[in-house]
Design a protein around this motif. Structure first.
Motif, PDB file in Angstrom:
ATOM      1  N   TYR A   1       0.813  -1.218   0.000  1.00 61.68           N
ATOM      2  CA  TYR A   1       0.000   0.000   0.000  1.00 61.68           C
ATOM      3  C   TYR A   1       0.849   1.271   0.000  1.00 61.68           C
ATOM      4  O   TYR A   1       0.411   2.307  -0.493  1.00 61.68           O
ATOM      5  CB  TYR A   1      -0.946   0.011   1.197  1.00 61.68           C
ATOM      6  N   THR A   2       2.054   1.184   0.527  1.00 61.55           N
ATOM      7  CA  THR A   2       2.946   2.348   0.476  1.00 61.55           C
ATOM      8  C   THR A   2       3.265   2.710  -0.967  1.00 61.55           C
ATOM      9  O   THR A   2       3.256   3.888  -1.344  1.00 61.55           O
ATOM     10  CB  THR A   2       4.248   2.067   1.245  1.00 61.55           C
ATOM     11  N   ALA A   3       3.517   1.698  -1.786  1.00 58.85           N
ATOM     12  CA  ALA A   3       3.798   1.935  -3.202  1.00 58.85           C
ATOM     13  C   ALA A   3       2.561   2.477  -3.922  1.00 58.85           C
ATOM     14  O   ALA A   3       2.665   3.373  -4.768  1.00 58.85           O
ATOM     15  CB  ALA A   3       4.265   0.640  -3.865  1.00 58.85           C
ATOM     16  N   VAL A   4       1.383   1.949  -3.585  1.00 56.36           N
ATOM     17  CA  VAL A   4       0.140   2.426  -4.219  1.00 56.36           C
ATOM     18  C   VAL A   4      -0.091   3.896  -3.885  1.00 56.36           C
ATOM     19  O   VAL A   4      -0.387   4.714  -4.764  1.00 56.36           O
ATOM     20  CB  VAL A   4      -1.061   1.573  -3.769  1.00 56.36           C
ATOM     21  N   ARG A   5       0.070   4.242  -2.611  1.00 60.66           N
ATOM     22  CA  ARG A   5      -0.146   5.647  -2.209  1.00 60.66           C
ATOM     23  C   ARG A   5       0.873   6.562  -2.859  1.00 60.66           C
ATOM     24  O   ARG A   5       0.539   7.693  -3.267  1.00 60.66           O
ATOM     25  CB  ARG A   5      -0.080   5.749  -0.682  1.00 60.66           C
ATOM     26  N   ARG A   6       2.117   6.104  -2.962  1.00 58.50           N
ATOM     27  CA  ARG A   6       3.155   6.916  -3.590  1.00 58.50           C
ATOM     28  C   ARG A   6       2.821   7.172  -5.052  1.00 58.50           C
ATOM     29  O   ARG A   6       2.973   8.297  -5.544  1.00 58.50           O
ATOM     30  CB  ARG A   6       4.515   6.220  -3.469  1.00 58.50           C
ATOM     31  N   TYR A   7       2.374   6.137  -5.745  1.00 50.39           N
ATOM     32  CA  TYR A   7       2.059   6.282  -7.166  1.00 50.39           C
ATOM     33  C   TYR A   7       0.959   7.315  -7.374  1.00 50.39           C
ATOM     34  O   TYR A   7       1.086   8.221  -8.207  1.00 50.39           O
ATOM     35  CB  TYR A   7       1.639   4.932  -7.747  1.00 50.39           C
ATOM     36  N   TRP A   8      -0.139   7.199  -6.623  1.00 46.80           N
ATOM     37  CA  TRP A   8      -1.273   8.090  -6.841  1.00 46.80           C
ATOM     38  C   TRP A   8      -1.038   9.476  -6.275  1.00 46.80           C
ATOM     39  O   TRP A   8      -1.620  10.452  -6.759  1.00 46.80           O
ATOM     40  CB  TRP A   8      -2.544   7.471  -6.290  1.00 46.80           C
ATOM     41  N   SER A   9      -0.157   9.602  -5.273  1.00 47.24           N
ATOM     42  CA  SER A   9       0.192  10.935  -4.770  1.00 47.24           C
ATOM     43  C   SER A   9       0.968  11.729  -5.809  1.00 47.24           C
ATOM     44  O   SER A   9       0.900  12.961  -5.848  1.00 47.24           O
ATOM     45  CB  SER A   9       1.024  10.817  -3.487  1.00 47.24           C
ATOM     46  N   ASN A  10       1.694  11.013  -6.696  1.00 51.41           N
ATOM     47  CA  ASN A  10       2.487  11.672  -7.731  1.00 51.41           C
ATOM     48  C   ASN A  10       1.786  11.676  -9.083  1.00 51.41           C
ATOM     49  O   ASN A  10       2.365  12.127 -10.077  1.00 51.41           O
ATOM     50  CB  ASN A  10       3.844  10.976  -7.868  1.00 51.41           C
ATOM     51  N   ALA A  11       0.557  11.154  -9.133  1.00 52.02           N
ATOM     52  CA  ALA A  11      -0.144  11.049 -10.416  1.00 52.02           C
ATOM     53  C   ALA A  11      -0.531  12.419 -10.943  1.00 52.02           C
ATOM     54  O   ALA A  11      -0.905  13.321 -10.182  1.00 52.02           O
ATOM     55  CB  ALA A  11      -1.394  10.185 -10.263  1.00 52.02           C
ATOM     56  N   ARG A  12      -0.434  12.582 -12.257  1.00 55.90           N
ATOM     57  CA  ARG A  12      -0.830  13.826 -12.900  1.00 55.90           C
ATOM     58  C   ARG A  12      -2.349  13.839 -13.053  1.00 55.90           C
ATOM     59  O   ARG A  12      -2.929  12.886 -13.567  1.00 55.90           O
ATOM     60  CB  ARG A  12      -0.163  13.941 -14.278  1.00 55.90           C
ATOM     61  N   PRO A  13      -3.009  14.900 -12.595  1.00 51.28           N
ATOM     62  CA  PRO A  13      -4.477  14.947 -12.682  1.00 51.28           C
ATOM     63  C   PRO A  13      -4.959  15.210 -14.107  1.00 51.28           C
ATOM     64  O   PRO A  13      -5.123  16.346 -14.522  1.00 51.28           O
ATOM     65  CB  PRO A  13      -4.847  16.099 -11.742  1.00 51.28           C
ATOM     66  N   SER A  14      -5.174  14.135 -14.857  1.00 49.52           N
ATOM     67  CA  SER A  14      -5.655  14.255 -16.227  1.00 49.52           C
ATOM     68  C   SER A  14      -6.736  13.205 -16.460  1.00 49.52           C
ATOM     69  O   SER A  14      -6.856  12.231 -15.717  1.00 49.52           O
ATOM     70  CB  SER A  14      -4.510  14.046 -17.228  1.00 49.52           C
ATOM     71  N   ILE A  15      -7.522  13.376 -17.502  1.00 48.58           N
ATOM     72  CA  ILE A  15      -8.565  12.426 -17.847  1.00 48.58           C
ATOM     73  C   ILE A  15      -7.972  11.102 -18.297  1.00 48.58           C
ATOM     74  O   ILE A  15      -8.587  10.045 -18.175  1.00 48.58           O
ATOM     75  CB  ILE A  15      -9.494  13.005 -18.942  1.00 48.58           C
TER      76      ILE A  15
ATOM     77  N   GLY B   1      -9.828   9.911 -23.464  1.00 43.68           N
ATOM     78  CA  GLY B   1     -10.329   9.710 -22.109  1.00 43.68           C
ATOM     79  C   GLY B   1     -11.771  10.150 -21.971  1.00 43.68           C
ATOM     80  O   GLY B   1     -12.577   9.487 -21.312  1.00 43.68           O
ATOM     81  N   LEU B   2     -12.118  11.265 -22.603  1.00 40.04           N
ATOM     82  CA  LEU B   2     -13.490  11.761 -22.535  1.00 40.04           C
ATOM     83  C   LEU B   2     -14.452  10.811 -23.253  1.00 40.04           C
ATOM     84  O   LEU B   2     -15.570  10.588 -22.793  1.00 40.04           O
ATOM     85  CB  LEU B   2     -13.569  13.156 -23.151  1.00 40.04           C
ATOM     86  N   PHE B   3     -14.005  10.262 -24.386  1.00 41.60           N
ATOM     87  CA  PHE B   3     -14.838   9.298 -25.104  1.00 41.60           C
ATOM     88  C   PHE B   3     -15.136   8.097 -24.222  1.00 41.60           C
ATOM     89  O   PHE B   3     -16.284   7.647 -24.126  1.00 41.60           O
ATOM     90  CB  PHE B   3     -14.132   8.847 -26.380  1.00 41.60           C
ATOM     91  N   ARG B   4     -14.099   7.580 -23.554  1.00 43.97           N
ATOM     92  CA  ARG B   4     -14.315   6.407 -22.713  1.00 43.97           C
ATOM     93  C   ARG B   4     -15.240   6.743 -21.544  1.00 43.97           C
ATOM     94  O   ARG B   4     -16.151   5.972 -21.230  1.00 43.97           O
ATOM     95  CB  ARG B   4     -12.980   5.870 -22.199  1.00 43.97           C
ATOM     96  N   PHE B   5     -15.014   7.887 -20.907  1.00 41.62           N
ATOM     97  CA  PHE B   5     -15.857   8.243 -19.772  1.00 41.62           C
ATOM     98  C   PHE B   5     -17.317   8.376 -20.183  1.00 41.62           C
ATOM     99  O   PHE B   5     -18.220   7.852 -19.514  1.00 41.62           O
ATOM    100  CB  PHE B   5     -15.372   9.551 -19.132  1.00 41.62           C
ATOM    101  N   LYS B   6     -17.582   9.065 -21.285  1.00 38.51           N
ATOM    102  CA  LYS B   6     -18.968   9.265 -21.715  1.00 38.51           C
ATOM    103  C   LYS B   6     -19.625   7.942 -22.106  1.00 38.51           C
ATOM    104  O   LYS B   6     -20.818   7.725 -21.838  1.00 38.51           O
ATOM    105  CB  LYS B   6     -19.009  10.257 -22.877  1.00 38.51           C
ATOM    106  N   ALA B   7     -18.838   7.043 -22.724  1.00 34.94           N
ATOM    107  CA  ALA B   7     -19.393   5.740 -23.085  1.00 34.94           C
ATOM    108  C   ALA B   7     -19.694   4.921 -21.835  1.00 34.94           C
ATOM    109  O   ALA B   7     -20.725   4.243 -21.752  1.00 34.94           O
ATOM    110  CB  ALA B   7     -18.415   5.000 -23.994  1.00 34.94           C
ATOM    111  N   GLU B   8     -18.789   4.969 -20.839  1.00 38.39           N
ATOM    112  CA  GLU B   8     -19.043   4.272 -19.589  1.00 38.39           C
ATOM    113  C   GLU B   8     -20.228   4.885 -18.849  1.00 38.39           C
ATOM    114  O   GLU B   8     -21.006   4.182 -18.202  1.00 38.39           O
ATOM    115  CB  GLU B   8     -17.798   4.316 -18.703  1.00 38.39           C
ATOM    116  N   GLN B   9     -20.360   6.193 -18.955  1.00 39.88           N
ATOM    117  CA  GLN B   9     -21.460   6.878 -18.280  1.00 39.88           C
ATOM    118  C   GLN B   9     -22.809   6.387 -18.798  1.00 39.88           C
ATOM    119  O   GLN B   9     -23.761   6.229 -18.019  1.00 39.88           O
ATOM    120  CB  GLN B   9     -21.324   8.391 -18.493  1.00 39.88           C
ATOM    121  N   ARG B  10     -22.883   6.103 -20.086  1.00 39.94           N
ATOM    122  CA  ARG B  10     -24.137   5.582 -20.640  1.00 39.94           C
ATOM    123  C   ARG B  10     -24.443   4.197 -20.063  1.00 39.94           C
ATOM    124  O   ARG B  10     -25.615   3.868 -19.810  1.00 39.94           O
ATOM    125  CB  ARG B  10     -24.049   5.530 -22.170  1.00 39.94           C
TER     126      ARG B  10
END
Length: 280
Positions: A11-25, A41-50
């Motif tokens: 979990y230390t590695a998981v938290r480190r990865y997401w703490s350094n993640a770039r906030p993008s779609i 990313g927007l295409f996938r999100f909108k398709a999943e949203q449906r």
């Protein structure tokens, strides 16, 4: 000899990865670095949203949504437009800042910056959404989290999980990016330990479509000299639009060739209390 112990996530590695993640779609979808445009990313999100809209259509819109592992807030904002209240929980400081900014126009969203394992639900929820959260937890934490959530569901409420899956067994990734990919059967057994049953399991076709593109770009990058990597952006856009124009027929090609691709799949799991188990 007993069963071989399963590899566990650090979990230390998981938290480190997401703490350094770039906030993008693209980031939460693991689509960064392949030259894909943000539109992918927007295409996938909108398709999943449906897909999600169809799965939650019977829920009470006056209820509250608990969004665990909210990331940069696309799902929290979408739920805010459909339900009375949303509680969005995210641990990563960078992602949480983007979450707050995206949800700022929605007064019905409460953002909680906290690890989901230490978060204690304090209300009743019509919908609990885990959009790729269980894959970052070991089995015992998956069970503990779900058992903590179940008593907080309203009568007729739903837990909706969107998880990356594999065809058989369990695959655990180690290193900088760690995750556990489970088969549908393994997830069913974990859910059963929490007295939950999956009333519906929906394949996530938009995920598979874009994952085909990611795996194609990985193969390109593995054999391409560094001086040609400048073409990633151009090729990534061509691959993305080729997938879009070839959808949905392109998804049938691997099955027609008896070729198990892509390596990772994805499914939506609609979960509710196992009534048959409770009666027994």
């Amino acid at each position: 000899m007993g069963p071989r112990p399963m590899a566990e996530i650090d979990y230390t590695a998981v938290r480190r990865y997401w703490s350094n993640a770039r906030p993008s779609i693209l980031g939460p979808y693991m689509m960064d670095g392949f030259g894909f445009p943000p539109a992918a990313g927007l295409f996938r999100f909108k398709a999943e949203q449906r897909i999600v809209q169809g799965l939650v259509q019977g829920l009470d819109r006056a209820g509250t949504v608990l969004d665990l592992g909210s990331g940069i807030g696309f799902w929290a904002a979408a739920f805010a437009r459909q339900f009375a209240q949303v509680v969005a929980v995210e641990a990563s400081p960078a992602l949480c800042d983007a979450l707050r900014e995206r949800c700022a126009p929605h007064a019905n969203v409460r953002v909680v910056q906290q690890d989901v394992l230490s978060f204690e639900p304090d209300g009743s929820y019509e919908l609990v959404f885990l959009g790729g959260m269980l894959m970052y937890l070991n089995d015992r934490e998956v069970i503990a989290l779900l058992r903590k959530i179940v008593p907080r569901l309203t009568p007729g409420g739903m837990i909706l999980c969107r998880e990356t899956t594999v065809r058989k067994g369990v695959v655990t990734r180690s290193g900088e990016y760690q995750a556990t990919y489970r088969s549908i059967g393994v997830y069913r057994r974990l859910f059963a330990e929490c007295r939950l049953s999956a009333s519906q399991i929906e394949p996530n076709a938009p995920y598979v479509l874009l994952q085909l593109g990611c795996e194609l770009m990985k193969k390109w990058q593995a054999v391409t000299p560094p001086q040609l990597r400048e073409l990633d952006g151009l090729l990534g856009r061509l691959v993305y639009w080729g997938l879009r124009l070839g959808n949905p027929w392109i998804l049938r090609i691997p099955d027609a060739l008896w070729y198990e691709s892509p390596q990772w799949l994805n499914h939506f799991f609609v979960l509710g209390p196992d009534v048959a188990h409770d009666r027994a």
